[in-house]
Design a protein around this motif. Structure first.
Motif, PDB file in Angstrom:
ATOM      1  N   TYR A  90       0.801  -1.221   0.000  1.00 10.11           N
ATOM      2  CA  TYR A  90       0.000   0.000   0.000  1.00 10.11           C
ATOM      3  C   TYR A  90       0.839   1.279   0.000  1.00 10.11           C
ATOM      4  N   PHE A  91       2.054   1.208   0.539  1.00 11.55           N
ATOM      5  CA  PHE A  91       2.870   2.407   0.683  1.00 11.55           C
ATOM      6  C   PHE A  91       4.258   2.176   0.090  1.00 11.55           C
ATOM      7  N   PRO A  92       4.820   3.164  -0.612  1.00  9.51           N
ATOM      8  CA  PRO A  92       6.170   3.018  -1.176  1.00  9.51           C
ATOM      9  C   PRO A  92       7.197   2.796  -0.073  1.00  9.51           C
ATOM     10  N   SER A  93       8.221   2.042  -0.383  1.00  9.92           N
ATOM     11  CA  SER A  93       9.252   1.752   0.609  1.00  9.92           C
ATOM     12  C   SER A  93       9.960   3.024   1.063  1.00  9.92           C
ATOM     13  N   ALA A  94      10.017   4.039   0.186  1.00  9.38           N
ATOM     14  CA  ALA A  94      10.676   5.294   0.539  1.00  9.38           C
ATOM     15  C   ALA A  94       9.932   6.041   1.645  1.00  9.38           C
ATOM     16  N   GLU A  95       8.671   5.670   1.891  1.00  8.14           N
ATOM     17  CA  GLU A  95       7.887   6.339   2.930  1.00  8.14           C
ATOM     18  C   GLU A  95       7.966   5.614   4.274  1.00  8.14           C
ATOM     19  N   MET A  96       8.691   4.473   4.304  1.00  8.45           N
ATOM     20  CA  MET A  96       8.728   3.665   5.524  1.00  8.45           C
ATOM     21  C   MET A  96      10.159   3.471   6.017  1.00  8.45           C
ATOM     22  N   THR A  97      10.315   3.446   7.328  1.00 10.27           N
ATOM     23  CA  THR A  97      11.558   3.042   7.974  1.00 10.27           C
ATOM     24  C   THR A  97      11.250   1.813   8.825  1.00 10.27           C
ATOM     25  N   VAL A  98      12.075   0.776   8.708  1.00  8.27           N
ATOM     26  CA  VAL A  98      11.813  -0.483   9.407  1.00  8.27           C
ATOM     27  C   VAL A  98      12.966  -0.801  10.354  1.00  8.27           C
ATOM     28  N   PHE A  99      12.631  -1.058  11.614  1.00  3.55           N
ATOM     29  CA  PHE A  99      13.607  -1.499  12.613  1.00  3.55           C
ATOM     30  C   PHE A  99      13.222  -2.916  13.043  1.00  3.55           C
ATOM     31  N   PRO A 100      13.789  -3.944  12.399  1.00 11.45           N
ATOM     32  CA  PRO A 100      13.410  -5.320  12.764  1.00 11.45           C
ATOM     33  C   PRO A 100      14.075  -5.790  14.042  1.00 11.45           C
ATOM     34  N   ALA A 101      13.392  -6.666  14.760  1.00 13.30           N
ATOM     35  CA  ALA A 101      13.976  -7.441  15.848  1.00 13.30           C
ATOM     36  C   ALA A 101      14.229  -8.851  15.312  1.00 13.30           C
ATOM     37  N   PRO A 102      14.979  -9.689  16.023  1.00 12.63           N
ATOM     38  CA  PRO A 102      15.135 -11.070  15.571  1.00 12.63           C
ATOM     39  C   PRO A 102      13.773 -11.727  15.358  1.00 12.63           C
ATOM     40  N   SER A 103      13.639 -12.440  14.243  1.00 10.74           N
ATOM     41  CA  SER A 103      12.365 -13.078  13.920  1.00 10.74           C
ATOM     42  C   SER A 103      12.150 -14.322  14.764  1.00 10.74           C
ATOM     43  N   ALA A 104      10.899 -14.780  14.804  1.00  5.13           N
ATOM     44  CA  ALA A 104      10.583 -16.031  15.506  1.00  5.13           C
ATOM     45  C   ALA A 104      11.364 -17.192  14.904  1.00  5.13           C
ATOM     46  N   PHE A 105      11.579 -17.159  13.583  1.00  4.07           N
ATOM     47  CA  PHE A 105      12.334 -18.224  12.928  1.00  4.07           C
ATOM     48  C   PHE A 105      13.784 -18.238  13.429  1.00  4.07           C
ATOM     49  N   GLN A 106      14.389 -17.045  13.521  1.00  2.00           N
ATOM     50  CA  GLN A 106      15.773 -16.979  13.987  1.00  2.00           C
ATOM     51  C   GLN A 106      15.897 -17.451  15.437  1.00  2.00           C
ATOM     52  N   LEU A 107      14.985 -17.017  16.280  1.00  2.00           N
ATOM     53  CA  LEU A 107      15.039 -17.413  17.685  1.00  2.00           C
ATOM     54  C   LEU A 107      14.834 -18.921  17.850  1.00  2.00           C
ATOM     55  N   ALA A 108      13.862 -19.461  17.108  1.00  5.79           N
ATOM     56  CA  ALA A 108      13.597 -20.906  17.205  1.00  5.79           C
ATOM     57  C   ALA A 108      14.797 -21.703  16.708  1.00  5.79           C
TER      58      ALA A 108
END
Length: 399
Positions: A90-108
């Motif tokens: 819905y929104f262009p990537s240039a309009e968003m900033t993403v701060f990820p945490a470790p995913s459930a897959f990585q933790l598992a």
């Protein structure tokens, strides 16, 4: 270039996130999240808003806030089966900033000691667990996001049904939080109560008699429920090779029958989509049953006949015509609807439909071939060859 106004912040189960994410959150005028997220993150200065109901309304709500500083709280990595992948539509990537945490897959994977790149990372959250059937093979390691505490029992039943009841299942609850708990057991013996918030790890073990279903096209005819009118195994394998499935591509399966070609298309590559047109109710029901039992319950079956039923459908990357070739203007309509670079494949077993393919070949070129298969069977006390009906196949790439 657009200025980012929408910030996605991934949280750990303990509410942890980076200093940069905290700075962005402190500057947000409005913060979206669940009650659980707000409990994890104290000291939010912006206006707190819970997700709307229905959830789909959030995209309209967010669009109206453009120009404000908006933060969205999520769990783990928002871009991996999270809200981020939905917002990106819905929104262009240039309009968003993403701060990820470790995913459930990585933790598992970290808890289990598995290499993430060697695992199948899947989600049945809000999706049928039947999707797992497509990913079962001896030695597979699956990391699965689920919807609730009952899901592991549904998965265990599915594994036993497919001949993988000896698989080891590990339920990893509340990873990274105070309530973290890990429970492991054999699928056919699973009986533990499970928290709703968990990740599921599966080490797939096949029973000696389990039939292995490859994702390479050419499943045995017995894998499908059908009424005899279907694209048979050897011809189906050649047909799928000509259609060239690739990740994310859309197939129109015209005259879908029991769904064998569309189902093999969906199994052959990740994120593929298929729309099957089939005017006969009994065959649509068979196709739906086959799709679920073979791990692709997202096959989209439409009660319609071509070419009229093809109007207003999404533009396809490939088209297979397995029935209805003699309908007026069928081939020309399909060619006009096909994307540039897309492939059309049509099979014929009658003289009338074969004449249509000969005409298409003479007009447009492409490849025209005849496929003949003979199978050994008993002749009295000996063995002989019994030929199946020959199939004429025309394939064409739209340049």
């Amino acid at each position: 270039m657009n200025t980012p106004w929408l910030t996605l912040i991934g949280l750990g189960e303990d509410g942890s996130f980076s200093a940069a994410a905290r700075a962005a959150l402190n500057e947000a005028d409005i913060v979206y999240g669940s009650a659980r997220h707000f409990d994890l993150v104290p000291g939010i200065s912006g206006e707190k808003r819970l997700w709307p109901s229905p959830f789909s309304k959030v995209f309209e709500d967010l669009a109206a806030l453009k120009g404000h500083s908006v933060a969205v709280l999520a769990t783990g990595d928002p871009q991996w089966y999270g809200i981020g992948s939905s917002l990106a539509r819905y929104f262009p990537s240039a309009e968003m900033t993403v701060f990820p945490a470790p995913s459930a897959f990585q933790l598992a994977a970290a808890r289990l000691g598995w290499a993430v790149q060697e695992c199948e990372c899947l989600s049945v959250h809000g999706r049928p667990v039947d999707r797992l059937r497509c990913h079962l093979y001896p030695g597979a390691r699956l990391l699965v996001l689920t919807s609730n505490g009952h899901a592991p029992h549904d998965v265990a039943k599915l594994l036993e049904d497919e001949g993988y009841g000896a698989s080891r299942m590990t339920v990893l609850e509340h990873l990274g939080g105070e309530k973290e708990r890990i429970v492991s057991g054999i699928a056919k013996e699973l009986s533990n109560d499970v928290a709703d918030f968990h990740t599921l790890g599966i080490e797939v073990v096949a029973a000696p008699s389990t039939a292995i279903r490859s994702r390479i096209p050419g499943l045995p005819d017995e894998a499908f429920r059908h009424d005899g009118k279907m694209t048979k195994q050897e011809v189906r394998a050649v047909t799928l090779a000509a259609l060239k499935p690739y990740p994310g591509a859309l197939l129109w399966d015209v005259g879908s029958g029991c769904g064998s070609v569309a189902i093999e298309w969906l199994r052959a590559a990740d994120r593929t989509k298929a729309i099957g047109l089939e005017p006969h109710k009994e065959r649509r029901l068979m196709a739906a049953e086959n799709a679920s039992s073979l791990g692709v319950p997202h096959l989209d079956l439409i009660d319609a006949a071509a070419p009229d039923g093809l109007l207003d459908l999404p533009e396809p990357d490939a088209i297979f015509i397995g029935g209805g070739l003699t309908a007026d203007n069928m081939v020309e309509f399909c060619l006009s609807a096909l994307k540039h670079g897309g492939t059309l494949v049509a099979n014929a077993v009658t003289l009338e439909s074969e004449a249509v393919l000969l005409d298409a070949y003479q007009k447009h070129g492409g490849d025209l071939k005849r496929l003949s298969v003979q199978r050994a069977s008993a002749v009295g006390g000996l063995t002989g060859w019994r030929p199946a009906m020959p199939v004429t196949q025309w394939s064409f790439v739209k340049s």
